[in-house]
Write an enzyme that holds these catalytic residues in place. Structure first.
Site, mmCIF file in Angstrom:
data_model
loop_
_atom_site.group_PDB
_atom_site.id
_atom_site.type_symbol
_atom_site.label_atom_id
_atom_site.label_comp_id
_atom_site.label_asym_id
_atom_site.label_seq_id
_atom_site.Cartn_x
_atom_site.Cartn_y
_atom_site.Cartn_z
ATOM 1 N N LYS A 170 10.255 -7.332 5.191
ATOM 2 C CA LYS A 170 9.964 -6.320 3.699
ATOM 3 C C LYS A 170 11.462 -5.733 3.689
ATOM 4 O O LYS A 170 11.632 -5.576 2.567
ATOM 5 C CB LYS A 170 8.698 -6.642 4.142
ATOM 6 C CG LYS A 170 8.175 -5.959 3.785
ATOM 7 C CD LYS A 170 8.178 -4.419 3.589
ATOM 8 C CE LYS A 170 7.299 -3.214 4.255
ATOM 9 N NZ LYS A 170 6.760 -2.347 3.573
ATOM 10 N N SER B 169 0.921 -1.449 -0.034
ATOM 11 C CA SER B 169 0.149 -0.179 -0.612
ATOM 12 C C SER B 169 0.928 1.230 0.104
ATOM 13 O O SER B 169 1.296 1.564 0.895
ATOM 14 C CB SER B 169 -0.895 -0.037 1.743
ATOM 15 O OG SER B 169 -0.501 -0.201 2.396
ATOM 16 N N ASN C 21 13.462 2.222 1.561
ATOM 17 C CA ASN C 21 14.041 1.155 2.313
ATOM 18 C C ASN C 21 14.780 1.043 0.361
ATOM 19 O O ASN C 21 16.743 1.013 0.660
ATOM 20 C CB ASN C 21 13.133 0.111 2.829
ATOM 21 C CG ASN C 21 13.063 0.495 4.252
ATOM 22 O OD1 ASN C 21 13.239 0.766 4.706
ATOM 23 N ND2 ASN C 21 11.787 0.536 3.858
ATOM 24 N N SER D 231 9.616 3.597 -2.583
ATOM 25 C CA SER D 231 10.324 3.112 -2.110
ATOM 26 C C SER D 231 11.162 3.773 -0.883
ATOM 27 O O SER D 231 12.506 3.423 -1.163
ATOM 28 C CB SER D 231 10.446 1.468 -2.026
ATOM 29 O OG SER D 231 10.924 0.852 -1.059
ATOM 30 N N ASP E 48 3.279 -7.482 0.223
ATOM 31 C CA ASP E 48 3.779 -5.677 0.789
ATOM 32 C C ASP E 48 5.605 -6.206 -0.498
ATOM 33 O O ASP E 48 5.881 -5.292 -0.280
ATOM 34 C CB ASP E 48 4.402 -6.269 1.680
ATOM 35 C CG ASP E 48 3.964 -4.696 2.402
ATOM 36 O OD1 ASP E 48 3.919 -4.053 2.020
ATOM 37 O OD2 ASP E 48 4.153 -5.117 3.778
#
Length: 334
Positions: free
Chosen positions: A192, A139, A257, A255, A245
């Site tokens: 994750k 999400s 990360n 993202s 995810d």
């Protein structure tokens, strides 16, 4: 039934879900500690990170938590993992938990190794478990704000709490699937982020899609192994809270990360990379906690361990990659 919802945390993620809930017909009061942000949201009716989004009239804002809680039939939190304990401690001073508390953040607390749901139970006591819910899954906040189709999972210990939360969040484009394995849902969302850092490093070195898919697949194996030893259901990690995810975080251009890992590969130090991103990179902190727990339980997690060593033991990235590539290729699922 429409809810009156106190939403704690007005970063990009918190705002996206508060906006979704308001557009779903609920009365939502968003809370944040930053008076300047609250004033901008209240007066300009625009979020600084999403100025193109119009704020619905049934979404209001305050920096007084007690005002946000007034009449609330549900509480949703969207703060960072580091902010979780102080925010819930403040919440506990104002109210006993008698309505659903939905956790939407992802991470593991530093030093204690507690999941965010476990922090809530430590603060409010075990009886509060009947009111606790956890939302997770693929999400990206900007896509949720645009109303793009999205599928997530919601978990709770109490079936009635699960139904109430499910009803509140479900929309034609925000698909919410119930899952009774709350701990597995929480772990998938936390772990994750560490694998995403590894994927970002792979991107930075231009290793290509084959390498990245290998990292995602082997990373999922690590997550599933860790979660199973922690008492979770393996199939939870094969679903939206795990594989879903993980894929979004590792492959999305939004993202943090993955971007963080890419910046490391380009030569930035962890501190420089965090400064450049300018927002919390949860995988940095989860790598430490996950490594400590894995070491204690003797769980072999080579990708997670390599990321930890790069971040906390100054392992040269090239050396870390070489060590991973030199590992024995055992039976795939051992």
């Amino acid at each position: 039934m429409k809810e009156t919802i106190a939403y704690l945390g007005m970063g990009m993620w918190g705002f996206s879900l508060a906006n979704l809930l308001a557009n779903n017909g609920h009365r939502v009061v968003g809370w944040a500690r930053n008076p300047a942000l609250i004033e901008q949201l209240s007066v300009q009716r625009r979020h600084p990170a999403a100025p193109h989004i119009s704020i619905p009239q049934n979404l209001s804002f305050t920096y007084h938590m007690e005002e946000a809680l007034d009449g609330a039939t549900m509480i949703v939190e969207g703060v960072t993992s580091a902010g979780m304990r102080p925010v819930l401690t403040q919440l506990k001073a104002l109210t006993e938990l008698r309505v659903p508390l939905v956790i939407t953040s992802k991470g593991i607390e530093q030093n204690t190794g507690l999941l965010l749901s476990e922090i809530a139970l430590e603060i409010f006591g075990r009886p509060a478990a009947q009111h606790l819910g956890y939302l997770s899954g693929p999400s990206i906040a900007s896509e949720v704000l645009r109303g793009c189709p999205c599928s997530v999972v919601i978990s709770a210990y109490n079936p009635d709490t699960l139904k109430q939360i499910h009803r509140a969040f479900l929309t034609p484009t925000f698909r919410v699937y119930p899952n009774s394995d709350l701990k597995g849902v929480a772990l998938g969302g936390a772990l994750k982020n560490v694998i995403a850092i590894a994927c970002g490093i792979s991107d930075g070195f231009r290793f290509g899609d084959n390498a990245k898919s290998g990292l995602v697949t082997r990373g999922l194996h690590e997550i599933r192994k860790f979660a199973t030893i922690m008492g979770c259901r393996p199939d939870t990690l094969n679903g939206l809270a795990g594989l879903g995810d993980l894929c979004t975080t590792c492959f999305s251009a939004f993202s943090r990360n993955t971007l963080f890992g890419k910046l490391l590969a380009e030569g930035l130090t962890p501190e420089q990379a965090k400064t450049k991103i300018g927002m919390v990179v949860e995988g940095v902190y989860t790598a430490l906690s996950a490594h400590q727990i894995a070491t204690h339980h003797r769980i072999d997690m080579p990708i997670t361990t390599s990321v930890y060593r790069v971040l906390y033991e100054n392992l040269d990235i090239q050396e870390g990659i070489a060590q991973l590539l030199q590992r024995d290729t055992k039976e795939e699922y051992l």
